[in-house]
Design a protein around this motif. Sequence first.
Motif, PDB file in Angstrom:
ATOM      1  N   TRP A  52      32.551  28.223  24.974  1.00 41.92           N
ATOM      2  CA  TRP A  52      33.867  28.046  24.376  1.00 41.92           C
ATOM      3  C   TRP A  52      34.921  28.471  25.398  1.00 41.92           C
ATOM      4  O   TRP A  52      34.867  29.577  25.937  1.00 41.92           O
ATOM      5  N   VAL A  53      35.883  27.592  25.675  1.00 42.17           N
ATOM      6  CA  VAL A  53      36.980  27.896  26.602  1.00 42.17           C
ATOM      7  C   VAL A  53      38.291  27.478  25.954  1.00 42.17           C
ATOM      8  O   VAL A  53      38.326  26.600  25.078  1.00 42.17           O
ATOM      9  N   THR A  54      39.370  28.077  26.376  1.00 41.21           N
ATOM     10  CA  THR A  54      40.680  27.663  25.865  1.00 41.21           C
ATOM     11  C   THR A  54      41.165  26.441  26.642  1.00 41.21           C
ATOM     12  O   THR A  54      40.773  26.236  27.804  1.00 41.21           O
ATOM     13  N   PRO A  55      42.029  25.628  26.040  1.00 42.67           N
ATOM     14  CA  PRO A  55      42.607  24.513  26.797  1.00 42.67           C
ATOM     15  C   PRO A  55      43.335  24.979  28.052  1.00 42.67           C
ATOM     16  O   PRO A  55      43.343  24.272  29.067  1.00 42.67           O
ATOM     17  N   GLU A  56      43.936  26.191  28.003  1.00 41.47           N
ATOM     18  CA  GLU A  56      44.628  26.706  29.185  1.00 41.47           C
ATOM     19  C   GLU A  56      43.637  26.985  30.316  1.00 41.47           C
ATOM     20  O   GLU A  56      43.926  26.723  31.498  1.00 41.47           O
ATOM     21  N   GLN A  57      42.468  27.510  29.985  1.00 44.03           N
ATOM     22  CA  GLN A  57      41.447  27.733  31.010  1.00 44.03           C
ATOM     23  C   GLN A  57      40.969  26.412  31.598  1.00 44.03           C
ATOM     24  O   GLN A  57      40.787  26.285  32.811  1.00 44.03           O
TER      25      GLN A  57
ATOM     26  N   PRO B  19      47.928  31.980  33.271  1.00 45.43           N
ATOM     27  CA  PRO B  19      46.645  32.554  32.867  1.00 45.43           C
ATOM     28  C   PRO B  19      46.785  33.771  31.960  1.00 45.43           C
ATOM     29  O   PRO B  19      45.856  34.118  31.232  1.00 45.43           O
ATOM     30  N   ALA B  20      47.929  34.417  32.023  1.00 44.58           N
ATOM     31  CA  ALA B  20      48.130  35.611  31.211  1.00 44.58           C
ATOM     32  C   ALA B  20      48.526  35.285  29.775  1.00 44.58           C
ATOM     33  O   ALA B  20      48.621  36.178  28.940  1.00 44.58           O
ATOM     34  N   ASP B  21      48.795  33.994  29.490  1.00 47.68           N
ATOM     35  CA  ASP B  21      49.233  33.608  28.151  1.00 47.68           C
ATOM     36  C   ASP B  21      48.081  33.773  27.158  1.00 47.68           C
ATOM     37  O   ASP B  21      47.060  33.094  27.256  1.00 47.68           O
ATOM     38  N   GLY B  22      48.242  34.681  26.210  1.00 44.36           N
ATOM     39  CA  GLY B  22      47.229  34.852  25.186  1.00 44.36           C
ATOM     40  C   GLY B  22      45.928  35.391  25.747  1.00 44.36           C
ATOM     41  O   GLY B  22      45.855  35.937  26.838  1.00 44.36           O
ATOM     42  N   GLY B  23      44.852  35.228  24.992  1.00 40.67           N
ATOM     43  CA  GLY B  23      43.536  35.691  25.407  1.00 40.67           C
ATOM     44  C   GLY B  23      42.528  34.574  25.313  1.00 40.67           C
ATOM     45  O   GLY B  23      42.850  33.435  24.994  1.00 40.67           O
ATOM     46  N   ALA B  24      41.267  34.895  25.584  1.00 43.53           N
ATOM     47  CA  ALA B  24      40.192  33.913  25.537  1.00 43.53           C
ATOM     48  C   ALA B  24      38.897  34.639  25.229  1.00 43.53           C
ATOM     49  O   ALA B  24      38.765  35.848  25.462  1.00 43.53           O
TER      50      ALA B  24
ATOM     51  N   HIS C 237      36.168  34.326  26.779  1.00 44.47           N
ATOM     52  CA  HIS C 237      35.614  34.756  28.062  1.00 44.47           C
ATOM     53  C   HIS C 237      36.748  34.850  29.084  1.00 44.47           C
ATOM     54  O   HIS C 237      37.630  33.983  29.132  1.00 44.47           O
ATOM     55  N   SER C 238      36.729  35.879  29.909  1.00 42.29           N
ATOM     56  CA  SER C 238      37.730  36.001  30.962  1.00 42.29           C
ATOM     57  C   SER C 238      37.557  34.872  31.970  1.00 42.29           C
ATOM     58  O   SER C 238      36.491  34.242  32.045  1.00 42.29           O
ATOM     59  N   ASP C 239      38.599  34.627  32.764  1.00 43.24           N
ATOM     60  CA  ASP C 239      38.503  33.588  33.785  1.00 43.24           C
ATOM     61  C   ASP C 239      37.383  33.911  34.783  1.00 43.24           C
ATOM     62  O   ASP C 239      36.642  33.017  35.213  1.00 43.24           O
ATOM     63  N   ALA C 240      37.254  35.184  35.150  1.00 42.46           N
ATOM     64  CA  ALA C 240      36.197  35.564  36.088  1.00 42.46           C
ATOM     65  C   ALA C 240      34.824  35.321  35.488  1.00 42.46           C
ATOM     66  O   ALA C 240      33.905  34.828  36.164  1.00 42.46           O
ATOM     67  N   ALA C 241      34.659  35.655  34.201  1.00 46.96           N
ATOM     68  CA  ALA C 241      33.372  35.428  33.545  1.00 46.96           C
ATOM     69  C   ALA C 241      33.075  33.938  33.428  1.00 46.96           C
ATOM     70  O   ALA C 241      31.917  33.510  33.572  1.00 46.96           O
ATOM     71  N   LEU C 242      34.098  33.134  33.180  1.00 47.25           N
ATOM     72  CA  LEU C 242      33.902  31.687  33.084  1.00 47.25           C
ATOM     73  C   LEU C 242      33.464  31.107  34.427  1.00 47.25           C
ATOM     74  O   LEU C 242      32.523  30.301  34.496  1.00 47.25           O
ATOM     75  N   LEU C 243      34.116  31.518  35.506  1.00 46.93           N
ATOM     76  CA  LEU C 243      33.734  31.037  36.834  1.00 46.93           C
ATOM     77  C   LEU C 243      32.310  31.475  37.185  1.00 46.93           C
ATOM     78  O   LEU C 243      31.553  30.719  37.800  1.00 46.93           O
TER      79      LEU C 243
END
Length: 465
Positions: free
Chosen positions: A431-436, A243-248, A250-256
């Motif tokens: 918009w989300v990253t493939p990693e998310q 999860p720390a790889d790169g940025g996004a 929206h944060s993971d918390a914001a996405l959830l």
Amino acid sequence: MTVTRTARLVPRTDAALPGRLARSAAATEGWMMGTPQVSAWLAERAGAHPFQVTPVPFAALDAWSFEAGTGNLVHSSGRFFTIEGQHAVASEPEPRAWHQPVINQPEVGILGLLAREFGGVLHFLLQAKMEPGNPNLLQLSPTVQATRSNYTGAHQGAPVRYLDHFVEPSGSGVIADVLQSEHGSWFHRKSNRNMIVETTRDVPLHPDFCWLTLGQIAELLHRDLTVNMDTRTVLSCLPGGSPADGGALHSDAALLSWITDERCRHDVTAERVPLAGLPGWRTGERVVGRPDGRFFRVVAVSVRAGSREVGSWTQPLIEPVGVGVTAFLRRTIEGRPHVLVHARAEGGFRETVELGPTVQCTPGNYGPPGTEGRPPFLDLVLAAGTDAGRGRIRYEALHSEEGGRFLNATSRYLVVDTDEVPPDPPRGYRWVTPEQLSALAGHRHYVNVQARTLLACLNAMGAAG
């Protein structure tokens, strides 16, 4: 004398696994065969067994019948699945209600990939499996693809090969194990256990199975009608990057938090009702369908399959009308690729909303461009298929849906670059990253089956360059 077992802590994650998966993804030559030989092997396996699927009237179904009173299409054993009616009511994006046939299959099946190292590279055991609904019948399926009725012997056929690796897997060998939904538009709250299990034991190899690397599977995902839906959904559950790889954006918390908000604002109820007299649907000798012929119909088939646990059977199938379009719009935001997901509410979901592709529909069910009710972003995706937009397509292949329950259900899967959708998209989209997305696919009922296919394809794009 009582012996007390000493408790020992173990690492919460396998630090070596990402590197091992990356090596497998980079390997385009496998231990058994090169990727170019896979098509010839599939053709050879297709020729090794008799396969035949024939449409039949409902009266010709063996052990299936329309139940007295409800009119539901049921099996005499009480197992497998039933075709029933469903009345669904949804509040968003506008209040609507509808009736439709639906598959009720409450038991949880196993979709399992067996992994093993050869020459220091992880390989995965795939099966050349015939499914009656596949347009080309034979595709690459997981090692095990079985309902509970099948692997407990309700069909009175041969045992499911390699099942023992998944019924009671060793904890140390489990790479992924997660419940995932199936098609929320055609199933009523159906889930399957998606599993990837590694073994160090010798595995006797049946002729209908082969070992392939992730790199080989990635190349095959670029071919039409080759890797089946169940393999694609299991592959999407592979652990992704940190999860720390790169940025996004929206944060993971914001996405959830956004997903939770979408689930709270959608009010969806889906009640099972009798198939008999279902409003807007008619039952004939060969078809349960709508008078206008739209969306899908229920049909019956007779099947011969020399390589299956049972050599012949009959069954009902859902047959959609037309080829679907399933697509992610993709754009780069501050150097990081993102895909546009849609918080979809479908009647068959357990959690009301799951993340789906940007576009997931059959265009023929809607009016021409500019008409009311046309799905958002559909025309933007379709424009990428014109000569002017062709350079924006990053991925494209024709894939079939679950061939054990759906007849000729195919969709054109695409990943399309765009700069026309802003970072702040319309409500219901993010918009989300493939990693998310990969992290969410490691948990139950966050990512729908169509988006999981596209996630497997996104990973294949990276592996295949």
